[in-house]
Design an enzyme around this catalytic site. Structure first.
Site, PDB file in Angstrom:
ATOM      1  CG  MET A   1      12.019  23.649  -0.537  1.00  0.00           C
ATOM      2  SD  MET A   1      11.229  24.920  -1.742  1.00  0.00           S
ATOM      3  CE  MET A   1       9.710  25.103  -0.677  1.00  0.00           C
TER       4      MET A   1
ATOM      5  NE  ARG B   1      -6.960   1.379  11.527  1.00  0.00           N
ATOM      6  CZ  ARG B   1      -5.814   1.165  11.441  1.00  0.00           C
ATOM      7  NH1 ARG B   1      -4.734   2.247  11.046  1.00  0.00           N
ATOM      8  NH2 ARG B   1      -5.193  -0.076  10.772  1.00  0.00           N
TER       9      ARG B   1
ATOM     10  CE  LYS C   1      -0.154  -0.110   5.008  1.00  0.00           C
ATOM     11  NZ  LYS C   1      -1.082  -0.622   6.181  1.00  0.00           N
TER      12      LYS C   1
ATOM     13  CE1 TYR D   1      15.600  31.073   4.807  1.00  0.00           C
ATOM     14  CE2 TYR D   1      15.370  28.858   4.523  1.00  0.00           C
ATOM     15  CZ  TYR D   1      15.515  29.967   4.039  1.00  0.00           C
ATOM     16  OH  TYR D   1      15.470  30.201   2.705  1.00  0.00           O
TER      17      TYR D   1
HETATM   18  C1  LIG Z   1      -0.395  -1.774   6.835  1.00  0.00           C
HETATM   19  C2  LIG Z   1      -0.949  -2.919   7.303  1.00  0.00           C
HETATM   20  C3  LIG Z   1      -0.071  -3.908   7.716  1.00  0.00           C
HETATM   21  C4  LIG Z   1       1.316  -3.921   7.429  1.00  0.00           C
HETATM   22  O1  LIG Z   1       1.940  -3.407   8.662  1.00  0.00           O
HETATM   23  P1  LIG Z   1       3.430  -3.243   9.009  1.00  0.00           P
HETATM   24  O2  LIG Z   1       3.345  -2.701  10.508  1.00  0.00           O
HETATM   25  O3  LIG Z   1       4.053  -2.294   8.210  1.00  0.00           O
HETATM   26  O4  LIG Z   1       3.920  -4.748   8.885  1.00  0.00           O
HETATM   27  C5  LIG Z   1      -0.853  -5.191   8.264  1.00  0.00           C
HETATM   28  N1  LIG Z   1      -2.094  -5.255   8.025  1.00  0.00           N
HETATM   29  C6  LIG Z   1      -2.951  -4.162   7.975  1.00  0.00           C
HETATM   30  C7  LIG Z   1      -4.231  -4.449   8.021  1.00  0.00           C
HETATM   31  C8  LIG Z   1      -2.250  -3.283   7.404  1.00  0.00           C
HETATM   32  O5  LIG Z   1      -3.200  -1.804   7.199  1.00  0.00           O
END
Ligand SMILES: *Cc1c(COP(=O)(O)O)cnc(C)c1O
Length: 361
Positions: A305, A129, A34, A257
């Site tokens: 930046m 959640r 993802k 800065y």
């Molecule tokens: C992102 C995610 C994972 C992976 O989590 P990590 O901590 O990066 O291993 C696993 N299960 C769900 C539902 C997630 O959203």
């Protein structure tokens, strides 16, 4: 040319996937790609994760990008469908969805399932959640089963990185007892998926049918009690820049800065060709350093930046055009996260397209 680059080591990604299989030899692997593979570029990472059983994405758009790039194995959309049309698209294209909410359940139950259609049914075990409660899960599992769906019961840890956090035990027990109950009372073929990266490392007896590694694939540590190196993980992203100017300051001169850093004695400083528009965090603690010529050079003043400044007073062999590592082998992404009061996940996933991107196989 401005020497600012992000190198993605695909062999390291494959190595880390193999580490997951070492930890979880009997579970199937849903490799989480993802958010553009946690910022690493999901399409370009596909060859390195070809040995995963399936890929996990957040939403249908991410799945479509990977299908168009040629990924033919299973994908699982972990936020599930956002509309009936998305649900129908997924079921027609062998993309499996998490079902975590009543409206998604309604979409799933509108028509009987195609043969082999699988729902990843989300149980809320305490993260609060997403997901259904233990009280409602049996009836939902029965409805899905009657409609012809196969089920993977899934949940997500809130504190897996802290191995002895009391909530882990509660979540584990709730998940385990619910899965047993559903197998006894609804369908013995119901599968389970509990562990993210930290769970994979911490609890080898809780891997169930599918593990869901994310951050571990990218070579950062998922747990607070061991470094990536100790876990035999290899960093995948290497963020580099170079020294574009060197100056000598006298005591009392300040830098950058906000004049946040002032030389106490005569100092030799280097200007590094990287800034927050490249993805290096702007707010960083006084312990922060880069590595140049094998040595640590402290970051001084505010990150800008396009540039940041380092103190080279004690690293005389660092000269103009010397390569500088922001993260990768040293410092590790986990160290940089610590200086920035954040985690590797955030730093990796927000690097920008501005540096030169290099994929190394
Ligand atoms: C992102 C995610 C994972 C992976 O989590 P990590 O901590 O990066 O291993 C696993 N299960 C769900 C539902 C997630 O959203």
């Amino acid at each position: 040319m401005r020497q600012t680059s992000i190198t993605i080591d695909l062999a390291a990604l494959t190595h880390n996937l193999q580490r997951v299989k070492d930890y979880a030899p009997t579970a199937k692997v849903l490799a989480m790609v993802k958010a553009n593979a946690y910022g690493h570029g999901a399409v370009n990472c596909l060859p390195a994760v070809a040995q995963a059983d399936a890929l996990g994405v957040a939403c249908l758009q991410e799945a479509l990008e990977l299908q168009q790039a040629g990924w033919q194995k299973l994908m699982v959309v972990i936020e599930g469908a956002f509309s009936l049309a998305e649900w129908q698209y997924c079921t027609a294209h062998q993309i499996e969805c998490v079902v975590h909410h009543q409206r998604q359940l309604d979409w799933a139950l509108q028509q009987p399932a195609k043969k082999g259609a699988t729902v990843w049914l989300k149980l809320n075990t305490g993260m609060n959640r997403l997901g259904f409660t233990v009280g409602e899960i049996k009836e939902i599992a029965q409805q899905l089963t009657s409609s012809g769906y196969e089920i993977v019961l899934t949940t997500h840890f809130a504190n897996a990185d802290v191995i002895d956090h009391p909530n882990n035990q509660q979540q584990f027990e709730l998940f385990d007892s619910t899965l047993q109950m559903l197998r006894e009372q609804v369908n013995p073929a119901i599968k389970g998926s509990l562990c993210n990266s930290a769970g994979i490392v911490n609890w080898s007896d809780r891997h169930y049918d599918w593990v869901r590694p994310g951050i571990i694939l990218y070579g950062a540590t998922p747990v607070n009690h061991a470094t990536a190196k100790q876990l035999n993980l290899q960093p995948v992203m290497h963020f580099n820049a170079s020294i574009m100017a060197i100056h000598t300051l006298k005591a009392g001169d300040s830098v950058g800065y906000g004049s946040r850093w002032t030389a106490q004695t005569a100092a030799r400083i280097g200007i590094v060709s990287v800034g927050y528009a490249d993805g290096y965090p702007r707010v960083i603690s006084d312990d922060a350093y880069v590595v140049a010529a094998g040595q640590q050079a402290p970051i001084i003043g505010r990150v800008a930046m396009d540039m940041l400044m380092v103190d080279l007073t004690h690293t005389t062999e660092v000269n103009l055009d010397c390569p500088v590592q922001l993260w990768g082998n040293a410092p590790s992404i986990d160290e940089v996260g610590g200086w920035n009061d954040t985690i590797s996940y955030e730093l990796l996933s927000v690097v920008t397209r501005r540096p030169t991107w290099i994929y190394q196989s």
